[in-house]
Design an enzyme around this catalytic site. Structure first.
Site, PDB file in Angstrom:
ATOM      1  N   ASP A   1      -3.745  -6.370   4.600  1.00 37.04           N
ATOM      2  CA  ASP A   1      -3.725  -4.907   4.563  1.00 37.04           C
ATOM      3  C   ASP A   1      -2.451  -4.411   5.250  1.00 37.04           C
ATOM      4  O   ASP A   1      -1.700  -3.585   4.725  1.00 37.04           O
ATOM      5  CB  ASP A   1      -4.982  -4.407   5.303  1.00 37.04           C
ATOM      6  CG  ASP A   1      -5.197  -2.919   5.158  1.00 37.04           C
ATOM      7  OD1 ASP A   1      -4.536  -2.307   4.301  1.00 37.04           O
ATOM      8  OD2 ASP A   1      -6.023  -2.372   5.913  1.00 37.04           O
TER       9      ASP A   1
ATOM     10  N   ASP B   1       1.498  -3.160   3.363  1.00 35.40           N
ATOM     11  CA  ASP B   1       2.139  -1.861   3.601  1.00 35.40           C
ATOM     12  C   ASP B   1       3.541  -2.053   4.176  1.00 35.40           C
ATOM     13  O   ASP B   1       4.472  -1.321   3.851  1.00 35.40           O
ATOM     14  CB  ASP B   1       1.311  -0.995   4.556  1.00 35.40           C
ATOM     15  CG  ASP B   1       0.286  -0.160   3.798  1.00 35.40           C
ATOM     16  OD1 ASP B   1      -0.143  -0.586   2.712  1.00 35.40           O
ATOM     17  OD2 ASP B   1      -0.082   0.930   4.295  1.00 35.40           O
TER      18      ASP B   1
ATOM     19  N   LYS C   1      -3.350 -16.606  12.062  1.00 38.01           N
ATOM     20  CA  LYS C   1      -3.256 -16.523  13.520  1.00 38.01           C
ATOM     21  C   LYS C   1      -4.071 -17.686  14.096  1.00 38.01           C
ATOM     22  O   LYS C   1      -4.903 -17.517  14.996  1.00 38.01           O
ATOM     23  CB  LYS C   1      -3.795 -15.155  13.993  1.00 38.01           C
ATOM     24  CG  LYS C   1      -3.538 -14.845  15.434  1.00 38.01           C
ATOM     25  CD  LYS C   1      -2.092 -14.514  15.733  1.00 38.01           C
ATOM     26  CE  LYS C   1      -1.889 -14.367  17.222  1.00 38.01           C
ATOM     27  NZ  LYS C   1      -0.486 -14.161  17.616  1.00 38.01           N
TER      28      LYS C   1
ATOM     29  N   TYR D   1     -12.994  -7.203   7.879  1.00 42.48           N
ATOM     30  CA  TYR D   1     -13.372  -6.035   7.099  1.00 42.48           C
ATOM     31  C   TYR D   1     -14.756  -6.148   6.457  1.00 42.48           C
ATOM     32  O   TYR D   1     -15.153  -5.271   5.697  1.00 42.48           O
ATOM     33  CB  TYR D   1     -12.317  -5.738   6.029  1.00 42.48           C
ATOM     34  CG  TYR D   1     -11.012  -5.179   6.566  1.00 42.48           C
ATOM     35  CD1 TYR D   1     -10.754  -5.115   7.928  1.00 42.48           C
ATOM     36  CD2 TYR D   1     -10.035  -4.691   5.710  1.00 42.48           C
ATOM     37  CE1 TYR D   1      -9.561  -4.612   8.414  1.00 42.48           C
ATOM     38  CE2 TYR D   1      -8.845  -4.183   6.183  1.00 42.48           C
ATOM     39  CZ  TYR D   1      -8.611  -4.152   7.542  1.00 42.48           C
ATOM     40  OH  TYR D   1      -7.422  -3.643   8.009  1.00 42.48           O
TER      41      TYR D   1
ATOM     42  N   ASP E   1       2.329 -12.501  13.576  1.00 42.92           N
ATOM     43  CA  ASP E   1       3.257 -11.639  14.331  1.00 42.92           C
ATOM     44  C   ASP E   1       4.701 -12.000  14.028  1.00 42.92           C
ATOM     45  O   ASP E   1       5.551 -11.129  13.828  1.00 42.92           O
ATOM     46  CB  ASP E   1       2.962 -11.668  15.836  1.00 42.92           C
ATOM     47  CG  ASP E   1       2.546 -13.032  16.346  1.00 42.92           C
ATOM     48  OD1 ASP E   1       2.259 -13.918  15.525  1.00 42.92           O
ATOM     49  OD2 ASP E   1       2.508 -13.216  17.571  1.00 42.92           O
TER      50      ASP E   1
END
Ligand code: NAD
Length: 337
Positions: free
Chosen positions: A233, A237, A175, A123, A209
């Site tokens: 992010d 959510d 990751k 980002y 994941d």
């Protein structure tokens, strides 16, 4: 005189839910002075820019802000006012607690905190097109940036948060199996920080994941999650979804000197001006602000009254009720006891 807080009512439903929150916090005994400032469309309509200097100076002075959602105008040369605020005040930790406050949802008794690195990762917005032959956009590249400094301060924030709040475990989500350099550095630095907390806060690491799946299968295995910007992010959510959606999700943006508290949801233009919005997320943000400002008793009182209200019949429409913002806020005030 109480601590002064920059108050940005914001756009859309912002002014309605911020006003309701201010009334409730004051009734709960919060010792705060409000320094009202403009940002977003509300500022543009007054002939100012989306983030006026006066608003920035107010946050510089007060180092504490409560903010309603802002509508980022399209085509103003700003990626987002929220991103600009994060950068300007180096608000490196985004803290999103998700706790079940209503019953009858998919899960009961969820209590997870997602701590997201707010300034690095993909980002940072370092991206460009690569032209080939006749196609100026034949390819596109984005750069993921992870620094030892950035990874260390977010990991340390997460472990300190866990230790301070009596939390048992921090899960570092990454990751590193694929992105061996950027994510590998994030993981290695987190492991180093974890060693300093051995015996006080447990540590584990998970691949992102798998984490996304495990959160749905068995969310109770998680306590505090710390992760890089984009994964944070997305996962925050997802975690908000476990407790009934964004209407109940507060967020804290914490820097070394300053902190800005807000609801996670946006300005809900479809509801603006109708007095129907759910103020709960901003009220919860207010509770986090009170804790940060050293007034945890007023925050606890507010939280208890909000919880009792959310369990009653007087709920806003997004939670299956028919109450207006004002009716709901009045009920929270009555339940302050
Ligand atoms: P949104 O969160 O505003 O709305 C999504 C849906 O959730 C809508 O149906 C809305 O009615 C509902 N909703 C949101 N908050 C609610 C509340 N408190 N009570 C009841 N229902 C609620 O998301 P969006 O429509 O994608 O974005 C609208 C604007 O908000 C955009 O300009 C966006 O840039 C901005 N935004 C700002 C922030 C922020 O300032 N932190 C965050 C997200 C979006």
């Amino acid at each position: 005189m109480g601590r002064t807080v920059t108050l940005i009512p914001g756009d859309g439903i912002g002014p309605e839910i911020i006003d309701a929150t201010v009334r409730i916090l004051e009734a709960a005994g919060a010792d705060l002075e409000w320094d009202r400032q403009l940002a977003g469309m509300a500022a543009i309509e007054k002939g100012l820019g989306p983030l006026p200097d006066e608003t920035v100076r107010s946050i510089e002075r007060n180092r504490l802000a409560l903010k309603g959602p802002l509508t980022t105008p399209v085509g103003e040369g700003f990626r987002s006012i929220n991103v600009a605020l994060r950068k300007r005040f180096d608000l490196y930790a985004n803290v999103r607690p998700a706790r079940s406050l209503t019953t009858g949802g998919r899960y009961e008794d969820i209590d997870i905190v997602v701590i997201r690195e707010n300034t690095e990762g993909l980002y940072v917005g370092v991206e460009h097109y690569i032209g080939m032959e006749q196609d100026p956009r034949a390819a596109a590249e984005s750069v993921m940036i992870v620094t030892r400094y950035g990874a260390e301060r977010i990991a340390r924030y997460a472990f300190e948060y866990a230790a301070r709040h009596g939390r048992k475990k921090v899960t570092v989500v990454h990751k590193a199996n694929i992105l061996k350099y950027t994510q590998g550095l994030f993981l290695d630095v987190s492991r180093d920080v974890a060693r300093e907390y051995e015996g006080r806060v447990a540590f584990e690491d998970r691949i992102v994941d798998n984490t996304a799946m495990q959160l749905v299968l068995d969310p109770y295995q998680f306590d505090v999650i710390v992760t890089e910007n984009m994964f944070g992010d997305i996962l925050s959510d997802e975690v908000a979804g476990l407790i009934g959606g964004l209407g109940l999700a507060p967020g804290a943006n914490i820097g070394v000197d300053s902190a800005i508290f807000e609801a996670v949801h946006g300005s809900a233009p479809d509801l603006a001006g109708q007095g129907l919005a759910n103020p709960s997320a901003v009220i919860l943000a207010g509770c986090l602000l009170l804790e940060h400002a050293g007034q945890p008793e007023a925050g606890e009182r507010t939280l208890k009254a909000l919880e009792a209200s959310l369990r009653s019949e007087v709920r806003t429409r997004d939670l299956g009720g028919s109450a207006s913002t004002e009716e709901f806020a009045n009920q929270v005030t009555r339940k302050l006891g």
